[in-house]
Design an enzyme around this catalytic site. Structure first.
Site, PDB file in Angstrom:
ATOM      1  NE  ARG A 171      -3.771  -2.303   0.118  1.00  0.00           N
ATOM      2  CZ  ARG A 171      -3.554  -3.493  -0.461  1.00  0.00           C
ATOM      3  NH1 ARG A 171      -2.455  -3.688  -1.189  1.00  0.00           N
ATOM      4  NH2 ARG A 171      -4.417  -4.469  -0.337  1.00  0.00           N
ATOM      5  CB  SER A 222      -9.793  -2.163   3.522  1.00  0.00           C
ATOM      6  OG  SER A 222     -10.245  -3.417   3.047  1.00  0.00           O
ATOM      7  CD  GLU A 292      -6.087  -0.390   2.190  1.00  0.00           C
ATOM      8  OE1 GLU A 292      -6.759  -0.738   1.201  1.00  0.00           O
ATOM      9  OE2 GLU A 292      -5.663  -1.188   3.029  1.00  0.00           O
TER      10      GLU A 292
END
Length: 300
Positions: A171, A222, A292
């Site tokens: 990420r 998420s 995130e």
């Protein structure tokens, strides 16, 4: 000629545009300008015009991983989705795709060309540019695993940069530290495979998402990265926070790593839940929960 009229020479322009119309969260205040450039040349001129007036700007994808602050912002949002969305598949598995391409569309097109490698992206409702920015992934795969090069605009120059020079990890990418770099396109290496097998895998994963994720409510996917051995949803569950609601924002009963807009949620509501999870996870498990979801840096 005023600035708005100048900008309209180079793209479609909306003024005082509600960002709630351009994010999957359906949350966000207004941007002074919302601009869709007609070409790379137009994009570069738009940026030049904004910089000359010291007007802040950000490049936005499909808003699927974005939590936009409440209130009005005096800057410009530049959106590439409707004009930078071409893709090209070569027989040897090479894919060239522009930043505005929707990831699910790319995955389907790859399947139609009997090319494997993008199946994981079929359920990620974002643009390629946004996906490359955050190294979007699922099912133990991500974009960097098939990426060769990215075409970027930086320092008023358009250039190809190899994956190895972009600091990709879970990420993360170099774009997160260099927000003035604009992603224009990318080159990927896919593999030839059986079209039916690819189609069946994508269908089974779509069914799994429908069974396990709150797709009936506006959200940004998420909320937290998995911090280690214990997945984020399990930490939130063990904290007893599944179903917790603040204002219009709610930690989903269906999947606790999703904070959903249960109705009329504001950015402040979502941030309050994010802060609650971070505080409790640090207190109980000594774990740092890293969001995130991306939050643009702008002020009302």
């Amino acid at each position: 000629m005023n600035l708005t009229d100048l900008l309209k020479l180079y793209g479609d322009v909306q003024e005082h545009e509600p960002m709630s119309a351009h994010t999957t969260y359906k949350i966000g205040g207004t941007a002074r300008w919302f601009i869709q450039p007609r070409s790379v040349t137009a994009l570069m001129r738009i940026m030049q015009l904004l910089d000359a007036e010291n007007i802040p700007w950000i490049v936005l994808g499909r808003g699927s991983n974005l939590l936009v602050p409440d209130g009005a912002w005096p800057g410009a949002v530049i959106n590439l989705d409707y004009t930078f969305n071409d893709c090209y598949f070569e027989p040897d598995g090479i894919l060239y795709a522009q930043a505005g391409c929707a990831l699910p569309v790319l995955a389907v097109e790859a399947m139609k060309h009997s090319m494997s490698g993008l199946e994981f992206a079929s359920g990620i409702p974002g643009s390629l540019g946004g996906g490359l920015y955050m190294n979007a992934g699922a099912y133990r795969s991500d974009l960097s695993s098939i990426l060769l090069e990215v075409l970027i605009l930086r320092d008023r120059k358009v250039e190809w940069v190899s994956r190895e020079d972009l600091d990709y990890s879970y990420r993360h990418s170099a774009f997160q530290e260099h927000r003035d770099w604009t992603i224009l396109a990318a080159k990927f290496q896919l593999e030839k495979s059986d079209q039916n097998r690819i189609r069946q895998l994508m269908a089974s994963r779509q069914q799994r998402r429908m069974d396990t994720q709150p797709l009936d409510k506006p959200c940004a996917g998420s909320t937290f990265r998995n911090p280690g051995d214990m997945p984020a949803w399990e930490i939130i569950d063990r904290l007893g926070l599944r179903g917790r609601q603040i204002g219009g924002a709610r930690i989903s009963d269906k999947h606790s790593n999703f904070i959903v807009n249960a109705g009329g949620a504001t950015c402040r509501d979502v941030m309050a839940l994010i802060d609650l999870v971070k505080t409790e996870a640090r207190r109980v498990f000594d774990v740092d929960m890293i969001p995130e979801v991306e939050i643009p840096e702008w002020t009302a």
